[in-house]
Design a protein around this motif. Sequence first.
Motif, PDB file in Angstrom:
ATOM      1  N   GLU A  71       1.024  -1.008   0.000  1.00  0.00           N
ATOM      2  CA  GLU A  71       0.061  -0.005  -0.031  1.00  0.00           C
ATOM      3  C   GLU A  71       0.880   1.134  -0.070  1.00  0.00           C
ATOM      4  O   GLU A  71       1.535   1.406   1.031  1.00  0.00           O
ATOM      5  N   VAL A  72       1.064   2.134  -1.190  1.00  0.00           N
ATOM      6  CA  VAL A  72       1.824   3.073  -1.385  1.00  0.00           C
ATOM      7  C   VAL A  72       0.915   4.335  -1.731  1.00  0.00           C
ATOM      8  O   VAL A  72       0.139   4.342  -2.680  1.00  0.00           O
ATOM      9  N   THR A  73       1.506   5.511  -0.630  1.00  0.00           N
ATOM     10  CA  THR A  73       0.479   6.700  -0.896  1.00  0.00           C
ATOM     11  C   THR A  73       1.961   7.931  -1.077  1.00  0.00           C
ATOM     12  O   THR A  73       2.733   7.812  -0.191  1.00  0.00           O
ATOM     13  N   THR A  74       1.691   8.691  -2.201  1.00  0.00           N
ATOM     14  CA  THR A  74       2.571   9.492  -2.486  1.00  0.00           C
ATOM     15  C   THR A  74       2.058  11.067  -2.385  1.00  0.00           C
ATOM     16  O   THR A  74       1.016  11.133  -3.087  1.00  0.00           O
ATOM     17  N   THR A  75       2.792  11.974  -1.824  1.00  0.00           N
ATOM     18  CA  THR A  75       2.214  13.293  -2.259  1.00  0.00           C
ATOM     19  C   THR A  75       3.255  14.199  -2.622  1.00  0.00           C
ATOM     20  O   THR A  75       4.466  14.188  -2.357  1.00  0.00           O
ATOM     21  N   ASP A  76       3.057  14.857  -3.993  1.00  0.00           N
ATOM     22  CA  ASP A  76       3.916  15.705  -4.550  1.00  0.00           C
ATOM     23  C   ASP A  76       4.068  17.043  -4.064  1.00  0.00           C
ATOM     24  O   ASP A  76       3.308  17.328  -3.307  1.00  0.00           O
ATOM     25  N   PRO A  77       5.159  17.641  -4.626  1.00  0.00           N
ATOM     26  CA  PRO A  77       5.307  19.245  -3.946  1.00  0.00           C
ATOM     27  C   PRO A  77       4.116  19.951  -4.146  1.00  0.00           C
ATOM     28  O   PRO A  77       3.990  20.951  -3.304  1.00  0.00           O
ATOM     29  N   ALA A  78       3.144  19.603  -5.094  1.00  0.00           N
ATOM     30  CA  ALA A  78       1.957  20.474  -5.218  1.00  0.00           C
ATOM     31  C   ALA A  78       0.866  20.152  -4.332  1.00  0.00           C
ATOM     32  O   ALA A  78      -0.280  20.781  -4.345  1.00  0.00           O
ATOM     33  N   GLY A  79       0.816  19.038  -3.485  1.00  0.00           N
ATOM     34  CA  GLY A  79      -0.061  18.558  -2.526  1.00  0.00           C
ATOM     35  C   GLY A  79      -0.881  17.601  -3.028  1.00  0.00           C
ATOM     36  O   GLY A  79      -1.731  17.065  -2.600  1.00  0.00           O
ATOM     37  N   LYS A  80      -0.562  17.166  -4.333  1.00  0.00           N
ATOM     38  CA  LYS A  80      -1.384  15.972  -5.315  1.00  0.00           C
ATOM     39  C   LYS A  80      -1.063  14.697  -4.796  1.00  0.00           C
ATOM     40  O   LYS A  80      -0.064  14.398  -4.456  1.00  0.00           O
ATOM     41  N   THR A  81      -2.196  13.912  -4.369  1.00  0.00           N
ATOM     42  CA  THR A  81      -1.867  12.637  -3.772  1.00  0.00           C
ATOM     43  C   THR A  81      -2.141  11.609  -4.602  1.00  0.00           C
ATOM     44  O   THR A  81      -3.118  11.592  -5.383  1.00  0.00           O
ATOM     45  N   SER A  82      -1.400  10.505  -4.645  1.00  0.00           N
ATOM     46  CA  SER A  82      -1.456   9.296  -5.524  1.00  0.00           C
ATOM     47  C   SER A  82      -1.380   8.124  -4.912  1.00  0.00           C
ATOM     48  O   SER A  82      -0.589   8.088  -3.744  1.00  0.00           O
ATOM     49  N   GLY A  83      -1.709   7.080  -5.390  1.00  0.00           N
ATOM     50  CA  GLY A  83      -1.451   5.832  -4.510  1.00  0.00           C
ATOM     51  C   GLY A  83      -1.431   4.564  -5.256  1.00  0.00           C
ATOM     52  O   GLY A  83      -1.601   4.561  -6.532  1.00  0.00           O
ATOM     53  N   GLN A  84      -1.044   3.596  -4.683  1.00  0.00           N
ATOM     54  CA  GLN A  84      -0.685   2.113  -5.450  1.00  0.00           C
ATOM     55  C   GLN A  84      -1.126   1.159  -4.319  1.00  0.00           C
ATOM     56  O   GLN A  84      -0.803   1.132  -3.239  1.00  0.00           O
ATOM     57  N   SER A  85      -1.981   0.169  -4.953  1.00  0.00           N
ATOM     58  CA  SER A  85      -2.551  -0.790  -3.969  1.00  0.00           C
ATOM     59  C   SER A  85      -2.277  -2.063  -4.727  1.00  0.00           C
ATOM     60  O   SER A  85      -2.977  -2.575  -5.619  1.00  0.00           O
ATOM     61  N   GLY A  86      -1.805  -3.253  -4.023  1.00  0.00           N
ATOM     62  CA  GLY A  86      -1.673  -4.518  -4.698  1.00  0.00           C
ATOM     63  C   GLY A  86      -0.490  -5.228  -4.375  1.00  0.00           C
ATOM     64  O   GLY A  86      -0.070  -5.286  -3.143  1.00  0.00           O
ATOM     65  N   THR A  87       0.272  -5.896  -5.088  1.00  0.00           N
ATOM     66  CA  THR A  87       1.597  -6.590  -5.086  1.00  0.00           C
ATOM     67  C   THR A  87       2.721  -5.841  -5.616  1.00  0.00           C
ATOM     68  O   THR A  87       2.706  -5.514  -6.642  1.00  0.00           O
ATOM     69  N   LYS A  88       3.761  -5.877  -5.152  1.00  0.00           N
ATOM     70  CA  LYS A  88       4.939  -5.466  -5.431  1.00  0.00           C
ATOM     71  C   LYS A  88       6.065  -6.716  -5.355  1.00  0.00           C
ATOM     72  O   LYS A  88       6.093  -7.670  -4.639  1.00  0.00           O
ATOM     73  N   GLY A  89       6.915  -6.870  -6.535  1.00  0.00           N
ATOM     74  CA  GLY A  89       7.922  -7.859  -6.453  1.00  0.00           C
ATOM     75  C   GLY A  89       9.351  -7.239  -6.877  1.00  0.00           C
ATOM     76  O   GLY A  89       9.473  -5.897  -7.312  1.00  0.00           O
ATOM     77  N   TRP A  90      10.572  -7.993  -6.739  1.00  0.00           N
ATOM     78  CA  TRP A  90      11.736  -7.253  -6.898  1.00  0.00           C
ATOM     79  C   TRP A  90      12.651  -8.307  -7.645  1.00  0.00           C
ATOM     80  O   TRP A  90      12.490  -9.578  -7.482  1.00  0.00           O
ATOM     81  N   TYR A  91      13.593  -7.782  -8.329  1.00  0.00           N
ATOM     82  CA  TYR A  91      14.725  -8.671  -8.823  1.00  0.00           C
ATOM     83  C   TYR A  91      14.073  -9.878  -9.813  1.00  0.00           C
ATOM     84  O   TYR A  91      14.524 -10.828  -9.399  1.00  0.00           O
ATOM     85  N   PRO A  92      13.282  -9.445 -11.099  1.00  0.00           N
ATOM     86  CA  PRO A  92      13.286  -8.265 -11.533  1.00  0.00           C
ATOM     87  C   PRO A  92      12.031  -7.333 -10.894  1.00  0.00           C
ATOM     88  O   PRO A  92      11.219  -7.871 -10.244  1.00  0.00           O
ATOM     89  N   SER A  93      12.084  -6.019 -10.852  1.00  0.00           N
ATOM     90  CA  SER A  93      10.891  -5.189 -10.562  1.00  0.00           C
ATOM     91  C   SER A  93       9.757  -5.657 -11.055  1.00  0.00           C
ATOM     92  O   SER A  93       9.609  -5.781 -12.317  1.00  0.00           O
ATOM     93  N   SER A  94       8.647  -5.680 -10.413  1.00  0.00           N
ATOM     94  CA  SER A  94       7.539  -6.051 -10.967  1.00  0.00           C
ATOM     95  C   SER A  94       6.389  -5.574 -10.001  1.00  0.00           C
ATOM     96  O   SER A  94       6.679  -5.192  -8.847  1.00  0.00           O
ATOM     97  N   HIS A  95       5.103  -5.468 -10.440  1.00  0.00           N
ATOM     98  CA  HIS A  95       3.982  -4.934  -9.486  1.00  0.00           C
ATOM     99  C   HIS A  95       2.686  -5.512 -10.378  1.00  0.00           C
ATOM    100  O   HIS A  95       2.790  -5.707 -11.786  1.00  0.00           O
ATOM    101  N   ASP A  96       1.607  -5.608  -9.759  1.00  0.00           N
ATOM    102  CA  ASP A  96       0.383  -5.867 -10.114  1.00  0.00           C
ATOM    103  C   ASP A  96      -0.588  -5.012  -9.074  1.00  0.00           C
ATOM    104  O   ASP A  96      -0.942  -5.175  -7.879  1.00  0.00           O
ATOM    105  N   VAL A  97      -0.758  -3.733  -9.479  1.00  0.00           N
ATOM    106  CA  VAL A  97      -1.261  -2.637  -8.505  1.00  0.00           C
ATOM    107  C   VAL A  97      -2.509  -1.996  -9.414  1.00  0.00           C
ATOM    108  O   VAL A  97      -2.574  -1.835 -10.283  1.00  0.00           O
ATOM    109  N   VAL A  98      -3.122  -1.089  -8.335  1.00  0.00           N
ATOM    110  CA  VAL A  98      -4.513  -0.332  -8.917  1.00  0.00           C
ATOM    111  C   VAL A  98      -3.902   0.919  -8.513  1.00  0.00           C
ATOM    112  O   VAL A  98      -3.434   1.273  -7.294  1.00  0.00           O
ATOM    113  N   LEU A  99      -3.752   1.710  -9.831  1.00  0.00           N
ATOM    114  CA  LEU A  99      -3.168   3.170  -9.472  1.00  0.00           C
ATOM    115  C   LEU A  99      -4.332   4.026  -8.985  1.00  0.00           C
ATOM    116  O   LEU A  99      -5.402   4.039  -9.905  1.00  0.00           O
TER     117      LEU A  99
END
Length: 303
Positions: A71-99
């Motif tokens: 569950e990832v939540t990001t707020t940019d310098p303008a205050g805009k918030t975005s998120g990701q919810s789902g699965t993360k993988g690594w080596y190799p990088s991967s994801h299956d998320v809802v943006l």
Amino acid sequence: MNKAVWTRTGAALAGAALLVGGLTACGGDEADAGKGEKSGSKGAAAKPPTPEEAVKAAYLKTVAAKFAKAEVTTTDPAGKTSGQSGTKGWYPSSHDVVLKGDKPDTRSIMIGDIVWTKLDKPLEGKSWMKMNLAKDGKPGVRRNEDPAEYLAMLLGQDTVRYVGAEPTDGVEAQHYKAVLTGTELLKADDATKVMEEKNRQYLHEAVKGIKELRIDLWIGKDGYPVRFDATESGPENGPLQTTAKFSAFGTTPAVAAPPAEDTVDFDDVMKGVDDKLKDVDKSLAETEKSLKETDEKLKGLGH
């Protein structure tokens, strides 16, 4: 692990040794009791891992797990918030998320340099659009915001400090903190060399734009990282704030690509668009030529 836990462990080991000694014969009793005292002394003197050791252990355990819920939540310098919810993988990088963001939620799947985006409406009868992020045969360099990546940035950093035992979201955890400069990030893992060389070089490329990173890390009692709070700034942009929470390490299913028969390639679509635009340009040119010829005829009739 904090000092109290290690002390309790040492006491338990000492008690077990004394109990075993009490069940032996008299002559062995003294010898085993001595061993029990030695074991208890050693356990009591045991020290919790240093922050560098804790980070390294968590990294190695996380790498072995390969996938986790995120569950990832990001707020940019303008205050805009975005998120990701789902699965993360690594080596190799991967994801299956809802943006999640201003636009309707969109499902995204990524494995390595290939990204599939779920379309709002079918295109050419397909539900997914595929895009290759590699350029000229070279892998695209980007951040994946997965737990292995965050831990990798802290590998070998002697500025990581232990804050204390602190639960997060109901999970017992140990809290660590660090403030890293861009120069320090470019040396991540150089002191420990636990990453594969290609992964280390990739990480160094991915963090080049970061001027400063302030990061808080919580490691659960199972040894896995459960949360990261990060604030990063670049040479041009203001601070970017991210909260990333992870769970279900090693039990989360691997990321899988959508069915090939339900996928349309972005490059093929754009090629089709280009071809159609060329046809339109050709048609417009022919129309313009025809109009000029007609205009010349009309001028001739006027004379």
